[in-house]
Motif scaffolding. Structure first.
Motif, mmCIF file in Angstrom:
data_model
loop_
_atom_site.group_PDB
_atom_site.id
_atom_site.type_symbol
_atom_site.label_atom_id
_atom_site.label_comp_id
_atom_site.label_asym_id
_atom_site.label_seq_id
_atom_site.Cartn_x
_atom_site.Cartn_y
_atom_site.Cartn_z
ATOM 1 N N THR A 1 -27.844 -5.544 21.908
ATOM 2 C CA THR A 1 -28.555 -4.897 20.512
ATOM 3 C C THR A 1 -27.157 -4.750 19.743
ATOM 4 O O THR A 1 -27.440 -4.748 18.656
ATOM 5 C CB THR A 1 -29.311 -3.394 20.785
ATOM 6 N N GLU A 2 -26.208 -4.097 20.421
ATOM 7 C CA GLU A 2 -24.964 -3.948 19.494
ATOM 8 C C GLU A 2 -24.402 -5.148 18.977
ATOM 9 O O GLU A 2 -24.092 -5.032 17.458
ATOM 10 C CB GLU A 2 -24.131 -3.433 20.724
ATOM 11 N N ASN A 3 -24.509 -6.122 19.629
ATOM 12 C CA ASN A 3 -24.064 -7.515 18.764
ATOM 13 C C ASN A 3 -25.052 -7.848 17.993
ATOM 14 O O ASN A 3 -24.610 -8.468 16.906
ATOM 15 C CB ASN A 3 -23.806 -8.500 20.123
ATOM 16 N N CYS A 4 -26.121 -7.829 18.030
ATOM 17 C CA CYS A 4 -27.197 -8.125 17.253
ATOM 18 C C CYS A 4 -26.920 -7.345 15.808
ATOM 19 O O CYS A 4 -26.930 -7.721 14.729
ATOM 20 C CB CYS A 4 -28.508 -7.793 17.609
ATOM 21 N N LEU A 5 -26.734 -5.871 16.020
ATOM 22 C CA LEU A 5 -26.573 -4.970 14.918
ATOM 23 C C LEU A 5 -25.341 -5.425 14.255
ATOM 24 O O LEU A 5 -25.292 -5.495 12.853
ATOM 25 C CB LEU A 5 -26.604 -3.622 15.410
ATOM 26 N N ARG A 6 -24.200 -5.653 14.817
ATOM 27 C CA ARG A 6 -22.889 -6.155 14.168
ATOM 28 C C ARG A 6 -23.097 -7.322 13.426
ATOM 29 O O ARG A 6 -22.773 -7.639 12.164
ATOM 30 C CB ARG A 6 -22.097 -6.177 15.579
ATOM 31 N N ALA A 7 -23.874 -8.345 13.922
ATOM 32 C CA ALA A 7 -24.053 -9.628 13.383
ATOM 33 C C ALA A 7 -24.913 -9.463 12.162
ATOM 34 O O ALA A 7 -24.582 -9.866 11.199
ATOM 35 C CB ALA A 7 -24.599 -10.635 14.156
ATOM 36 N N ALA A 8 -25.801 -8.399 12.242
ATOM 37 C CA ALA A 8 -26.882 -8.216 11.095
ATOM 38 C C ALA A 8 -25.982 -7.594 9.831
ATOM 39 O O ALA A 8 -26.081 -7.858 8.571
ATOM 40 C CB ALA A 8 -27.967 -7.594 11.454
ATOM 41 N N ALA A 9 -25.166 -6.910 10.384
ATOM 42 C CA ALA A 9 -24.153 -6.077 9.226
ATOM 43 C C ALA A 9 -23.220 -7.098 8.693
ATOM 44 O O ALA A 9 -23.096 -7.117 7.363
ATOM 45 C CB ALA A 9 -23.436 -4.857 9.690
ATOM 46 N N GLU A 10 -22.588 -7.949 9.408
ATOM 47 C CA GLU A 10 -21.765 -8.745 9.220
ATOM 48 C C GLU A 10 -22.381 -9.898 7.868
ATOM 49 O O GLU A 10 -21.594 -10.342 7.089
ATOM 50 C CB GLU A 10 -21.143 -9.569 10.138
ATOM 51 N N HIS A 11 -23.561 -10.180 8.073
ATOM 52 C CA HIS A 11 -24.201 -10.972 7.557
ATOM 53 C C HIS A 11 -24.994 -10.562 6.327
ATOM 54 O O HIS A 11 -26.020 -11.419 5.807
ATOM 55 C CB HIS A 11 -24.918 -12.258 8.240
ATOM 56 N N GLY A 12 -25.106 -9.354 6.196
ATOM 57 C CA GLY A 12 -25.946 -8.565 5.000
ATOM 58 C C GLY A 12 -27.194 -8.685 5.368
ATOM 59 O O GLY A 12 -27.969 -8.642 4.286
ATOM 60 N N VAL A 13 -27.830 -8.747 6.574
ATOM 61 C CA VAL A 13 -29.176 -8.549 6.681
ATOM 62 C C VAL A 13 -29.674 -7.099 6.651
ATOM 63 O O VAL A 13 -29.091 -6.039 6.982
ATOM 64 C CB VAL A 13 -29.574 -8.882 8.251
ATOM 65 N N ASP A 14 -30.702 -7.252 5.742
ATOM 66 C CA ASP A 14 -31.239 -5.861 5.140
ATOM 67 C C ASP A 14 -32.258 -4.986 6.186
ATOM 68 O O ASP A 14 -32.130 -3.930 6.100
ATOM 69 C CB ASP A 14 -32.210 -5.958 3.996
ATOM 70 N N ARG A 15 -32.785 -5.569 7.201
ATOM 71 C CA ARG A 15 -33.827 -5.180 7.743
ATOM 72 C C ARG A 15 -33.847 -5.673 9.414
ATOM 73 O O ARG A 15 -33.747 -6.575 9.647
ATOM 74 C CB ARG A 15 -35.059 -5.647 7.239
ATOM 75 N N PHE A 16 -33.933 -4.576 10.404
ATOM 76 C CA PHE A 16 -33.788 -4.695 11.562
ATOM 77 C C PHE A 16 -35.082 -4.036 12.467
ATOM 78 O O PHE A 16 -35.247 -2.780 12.299
ATOM 79 C CB PHE A 16 -32.522 -4.017 12.196
ATOM 80 N N VAL A 17 -35.722 -4.753 13.254
ATOM 81 C CA VAL A 17 -36.732 -4.461 14.165
ATOM 82 C C VAL A 17 -36.499 -4.618 15.503
ATOM 83 O O VAL A 17 -36.022 -5.581 15.997
ATOM 84 C CB VAL A 17 -38.146 -5.248 13.662
ATOM 85 N N GLN A 18 -36.312 -3.277 16.092
ATOM 86 C CA GLN A 18 -36.119 -3.343 17.773
ATOM 87 C C GLN A 18 -37.244 -3.202 18.530
ATOM 88 O O GLN A 18 -37.981 -2.238 18.202
ATOM 89 C CB GLN A 18 -35.038 -2.367 17.709
ATOM 90 N N MET A 19 -37.347 -4.007 19.584
ATOM 91 C CA MET A 19 -38.450 -3.915 20.419
ATOM 92 C C MET A 19 -37.893 -3.102 21.563
ATOM 93 O O MET A 19 -36.878 -3.340 22.108
ATOM 94 C CB MET A 19 -38.746 -5.059 20.872
ATOM 95 N N SER A 20 -38.263 -1.825 21.764
ATOM 96 C CA SER A 20 -38.013 -1.008 22.961
ATOM 97 C C SER A 20 -39.262 -1.064 23.866
ATOM 98 O O SER A 20 -39.886 -1.759 24.206
ATOM 99 C CB SER A 20 -37.661 0.386 22.211
ATOM 100 N N ALA A 21 -39.356 0.270 24.497
ATOM 101 C CA ALA A 21 -40.221 0.295 25.408
ATOM 102 C C ALA A 21 -40.840 1.811 25.664
ATOM 103 O O ALA A 21 -39.845 2.745 25.471
ATOM 104 C CB ALA A 21 -39.885 -0.315 26.728
#
Ligand SMILES: NC(=O)c1ccc[n+]([C@@H]2O[C@H](COP(=O)([O-])OP(=O)(O)OC[C@H]3O[C@@H](n4cnc5c(N)ncnc54)[C@H](OP(=O)(O)O)[C@@H]3O)[C@@H](O)[C@H]2O)c1
Length: 300
Positions: free
Chosen positions: A93-113
């Protein structure tokens, strides 16, 4: 929207990719070894490992939304050790958030439990809780889903229950009294897709359960009934199950261990069920019995 679904080739991911593509979104599924034939026509694939940043970050370029559905199953002991949950669920998740920030992705949906908690009882639940903390700290618009167990075509929960409970006589820890609130994968996929189409879902953590609260023993009976068999549940005392599964911890290759014993003790239900945030009521959701084409079993 241009959507990346990390873990899009998995059980929930495949259903979500279909739902998003049907709604006209441009969809790419990311996994370590994606097979395009697992996915509906028109869904692209990208190869990457969320635990290895350089292998996956390029796939985030140009996306409007990222879903993180990457999973390591809590039902079995991971072959790389229990710490793999932290590596994949929190570190991934940390890597996905970092990549999303780096590439200017506006929205993030996380599957938790359900039950995700940084101080929880199992490696899976702790890693899910820590991943949620990271998501809440992000600058992107985020939504977190915490479902109970998910059923439908390709579901591991039903095949796991069948493995645990052979026909005729099935020994279950504590008589299989732990409660679940199974949700059909297409009902969940609809809510996941809705969440990116309405800003009202930004900054929300949703607990999601199905229409029925069922004990593990009930699930086993339904699954066997659908095959024309009946099953009698025999209770193994929890203490005995604990000893067995703790011993299994020390045996390389044993499929279950003490984490699985602990998770068999924790209720997997929600008292708040947030399906109403998507305009749904329990009566509109698919029940496990309906999905299996059988009537509900008497309460065990
Ligand atoms: N299924 C349930 O009952 C349930 C219940 C509650 C919550 N959830 C959550 O819902 C989400 C989806 O679960 P699911 O049942 O669909 O899981 P799944 O069927 O096991 O799918 C997991 C997906 O993650 C990919 N993946 C695994 N490790 C990866 C890595 N290191 N890098 C990139 N991709 C990786 C897999 O593809 P490759 O192996 O090819 O990489 C696959 O696409 C997870 O967050 C899970 O914890 C599921």
């Amino acid at each position: 929207m241009n959507v990346l679904v990390a873990g899009g080739t998995g059980f929930v991911g495949q259903h979500l990719c279909r739902e998003l593509a049907d709604r006209g979104h441009s969809v790419t599924a990311l996994a370590r070894d994606p097979d395009p034939t697992d996915l509906p026509a028109g869904v692209d694939t990208a190869m990457g490992d969320v635990t290895a940043y350089d292998s996956m970050e390029a796939a985030f370029e140009g996306r409007d939304v990222v879903y993180n559905l990457v999973a390591l199953s809590p039902l079995f002991k991971p072959s790389g050790g229990d710490e793999m949950h932290d590596r994949i669920h929190r570190g991934g998740t940390e890597n996905c958030l970092r990549a999303a920030a780096e590439h200017g992705v506006d929205r993030f949906v996380q599957m938790s439990a359900l039950g995700a908690d940084p101080d929880g009882d199992t490696h899976y639940i702790r890693a899910k809780g820590r991943a949620e903390e990271l998501v809440r700290e992000t600058d992107q618009d985020w939504t977190i889903f915490r479902p109970s167990v998910v059923f439908g075509e390709g579901s591991e929960f039903l095949s796991f229950t069948r493995k645990l409970t052979p026909p005729v006589l099935a020994p279950l820890p504590g008589g299989g009294k732990t409660k679940f609130q199974p949700i059909h994968v297409d009902d969940l996929a609809g809510m996941l897709a809705d969440s990116i189409e309405d800003d009202a879902h930004t900054g929300e953590t949703y607990e999601i359960g199905g229409p029925d609260v069922l004990r593990l023993a009930d699930v086993a009976k339904l699954a066997r009934k659908a095959e024309g068999h009946s099953v009698r549940i025999v209770s193994i005392p929890m203490g005995l199950a604990k000893v067995g599964l703790t011993v299994a911890d020390a045996i390389p290759g044993a499929p279950m261990g003490s984490d699985q014993y602990r998770s068999l003790q924790v209720e997997n239900t929600t008292s708040t069920n947030d399906i109403d945030a998507f305009g749904l009521e329990p009566g509109e959701l698919t029940t496990l019995a309906d999905y299996l084409g059988v009537s509900s079993p008497p309460r065990s």
